[in-house]
Design a protein around this motif. Structure first.
Motif, PDB file in Angstrom:
ATOM      1  N   ALA A   1       0.818  -0.969   0.071  1.00 21.03           N
ATOM      2  CA  ALA A   1      -0.155  -0.006  -0.086  1.00 21.03           C
ATOM      3  C   ALA A   1       0.607   1.197   0.247  1.00 21.03           C
ATOM      4  CB  ALA A   1      -1.073  -0.119   1.311  1.00 21.03           C
ATOM      5  N   HIS A   2       2.008   1.050  -0.278  1.00 20.28           N
ATOM      6  CA  HIS A   2       3.309   2.218  -0.252  1.00 20.28           C
ATOM      7  C   HIS A   2       4.135   2.300  -0.593  1.00 20.28           C
ATOM      8  CE1 HIS A   2       4.720   5.930   2.776  1.00 20.28           C
ATOM      9  NE2 HIS A   2       5.272   5.976   1.409  1.00 20.28           N
ATOM     10  N   VAL A   3       3.768   2.492  -2.440  1.00 21.76           N
ATOM     11  CA  VAL A   3       5.101   2.107  -3.154  1.00 21.76           C
ATOM     12  C   VAL A   3       5.559   3.914  -3.802  1.00 21.76           C
ATOM     13  CG1 VAL A   3       4.790   0.050  -3.472  1.00 21.76           C
ATOM     14  CG2 VAL A   3       4.266   1.554  -5.293  1.00 21.76           C
ATOM     15  N   HIS A   4       6.253   4.576  -4.529  1.00 21.82           N
ATOM     16  CA  HIS A   4       6.519   5.245  -5.231  1.00 21.82           C
ATOM     17  C   HIS A   4       7.150   4.520  -6.385  1.00 21.82           C
ATOM     18  CE1 HIS A   4       6.914   7.869  -1.256  1.00 21.82           C
ATOM     19  NE2 HIS A   4       7.623   7.178  -1.064  1.00 21.82           N
ATOM     20  N   LEU A   5       6.526   4.341  -7.481  1.00 27.47           N
ATOM     21  CA  LEU A   5       7.285   3.749  -8.794  1.00 27.47           C
ATOM     22  C   LEU A   5       7.354   4.728 -10.207  1.00 27.47           C
ATOM     23  CD1 LEU A   5       4.094   1.482  -8.573  1.00 27.47           C
ATOM     24  CD2 LEU A   5       7.017   0.793  -8.324  1.00 27.47           C
TER      25      LEU A   5
ATOM     26  N   ASP B   1       0.922   3.747  -5.064  1.00 22.47           N
ATOM     27  CA  ASP B   1       1.330   4.406  -5.701  1.00 22.47           C
ATOM     28  C   ASP B   1       1.199   5.536  -5.155  1.00 22.47           C
ATOM     29  OD1 ASP B   1       4.045   5.275  -7.507  1.00 22.47           O
ATOM     30  OD2 ASP B   1       2.404   6.550  -8.956  1.00 22.47           O
ATOM     31  N   MET B   2       2.552   5.831  -4.756  1.00 23.31           N
ATOM     32  CA  MET B   2       2.470   7.688  -4.128  1.00 23.31           C
ATOM     33  C   MET B   2       2.760   8.421  -5.135  1.00 23.31           C
ATOM     34  SD  MET B   2       1.796   7.343  -0.869  1.00 23.31           S
ATOM     35  CE  MET B   2       1.425   6.187  -0.327  1.00 23.31           C
ATOM     36  N   PRO B   3       2.470  10.465  -4.897  1.00 24.13           N
ATOM     37  CA  PRO B   3       1.758  11.282  -6.234  1.00 24.13           C
ATOM     38  C   PRO B   3       3.544  12.227  -5.741  1.00 24.13           C
ATOM     39  CG  PRO B   3       1.180  11.992  -3.518  1.00 24.13           C
ATOM     40  CD  PRO B   3       1.736  10.691  -3.158  1.00 24.13           C
TER      41      PRO B   3
HETATM   42 ZN    ZN Z   1       6.557   7.127   0.950  1.00 23.57          ZN
END
Ligand code: ZN
Ligand code: NCD
Length: 369
Positions: free
Chosen positions: A12-16, A44-46
């Motif tokens: 539930a928390h990735v930076h692609l 994916d984080m903003p």
């Molecule tokens: Zn993060």
């Protein structure tokens, strides 16, 4: 060899990193790393470039993900000082709203209480119209997820309470924080939280060895903080990686950016803890499947499972990593438990260390309608 089947995991928390930082990762390489780690859905984080702060930017990002992803992807919208709540028209196409109130990589930190009022008020108003997806409705909006360390945590708990907005606190790392969240839950604040593998399995004792490769936000904590996370596991709703790749050159530069990759190594590390008697398989499935689904209102993935050899011993190596940056802070660590095969919607998408899924076979969540 003992093989077990698990549901596909959610991270539930990735930076692609797409758009803007494709030299670190993109939707293809990041979701390939996910499958290799038994993860079939990522959120994916903003904090990309540009940040996912407006309706158009979310729709652009959804197109990029749809073209390349090999596992399913949900997208956060992000609060900014400059665009205010320009994401509101597409809030139902996002998995949630991410608000940064502590410093980290990127430029998304919110500076004023006035803006925080606005984000919570407008989110609560929209929820009044469309509902929260997390209550089990297929439509509606997700929670507000916050990066809130130290004294910023009570600020966010208070806003969540005052506006009755579900709050998800990402990467909790300190004793003071997990103990505060326990009290908030006892007082019925609508709060959930997540902990990363690096904050469970590494501490400041590892910093000498790791150098900048052990630098992330929140920073690695003391052995006592790590012990507090394990002691308070009943308060931890979700394990999520905060997969935050930066290249080795960047990490070895004079001003290294914070963040470490992690989506591929979470399951082997957690299974090693099962082997050591610190966790059960059910603890993993609860926090990596059922709770993320409940908190974000994520769809189940039919005919999807992960086959794991729970006896296989392996030493984690940089060369195994499918992330574009090709390194892990856990290199050299012995783990027990290996992902053998991943099946997504009836298709074998990972087997024998190879990703077999076609680019674009992953789905982008919540885009219909
Ligand atoms: Zn993060
Ligand atoms: C993340 C990144 O690199 O995007 N870095 C980090 O240290 N965790 C940002 C974040 O999640 O705070």
């Amino acid at each position: 060899m003992t093989t077990i089947h698990l549901p596909g995991l959610v991270d539930a928390h990735v930076h692609l990193r797409e758009p803007g930082y494709e030299h670190k990762e993109d939707f293809g390489s990041g979701t390939a790393a996910a499958l290799a780690g038994g993860v079939t859905m990522v959120l994916d984080m903003p904090n990309t470039q540009p940040p996912t702060a407006t309706a158009d930017l979310l729709l652009d990002k959804a197109r990029l993900a749809a073209a390349k992803a090999v596992c399913d992807v949900g997208l956060f919208v992000g609060a900014t000082n400059t665009h205010a709540d320009a994401y509101l028209p597409v809030a139902q196409r996002a998995c949630g709203l991410k608000v940064y109130v502590s410093d980290t990589f990127g430029s998304l930190r919110i500076d004023t209480l006035e803006l925080m009022h606005r984000f919570f008020r407008s989110w609560a108003e929209l929820a009044g119209e469309v509902g929260y997806r997390m209550d089990g409705h297929a439509h509606g909006i997700g929670p507000i997820a916050v990066h809130a360390e130290e004294l910023m945590l009570p600020v966010c708990l208070s806003l969540s309470h005052l506006y009755s907005v579900p709050l998800h606190v990402v990467h909790v790392s300190r004793r003071s924080e997990i103990e505060l969240i326990r009290r908030a839950k006892q007082r019925d604040v609508p709060v959930t939280c997540e902990v990363t593998p690096h904050h469970l399995f590494l501490s400041t004792d590892d910093l000498g060895r790791l150098g900048a490769l052990g630098d992330m936000r929140p920073r690695l904590a003391s052995a006592d903080d790590v012990a507090a996370l394990w002691e308070n596991l009943d308060v931890v709703d979700v394990f999520a990686t905060d997969h935050a790749p930066h290249t080795l050159d960047e990490k070895q530069s004079v001003a290294p950016p914070p963040g470490v990759p992690g989506v591929q190594t979470m399951l082997p590390l957690l299974l090693t803890a099962v082997h050591a008697g610190r966790l059960t398989v059910d603890d993993i499935v609860l926090r990596c499947v059922h709770q993320p689904r409940r908190i974000y209102g994520l769809p189940a993935q039919p005919a999807t499972h992960v086959e794991v050899d729970v006896d296989a011993r392996d030493v984690l190596r940089n060369e195994q990593m499918k992330t574009r940056v090709g390194w892990t802070p856990f290199a050299g660590m012995e783990v027990i438990g290996k992902v053998v095969r991943v099946v997504l919607r009836g298709q074998v998408v990972y087997e024998g260390d190879q990703v077999l899924a076609a680019a674009g076979s992953g789905r982008v969540l919540f885009q219909e309608g």
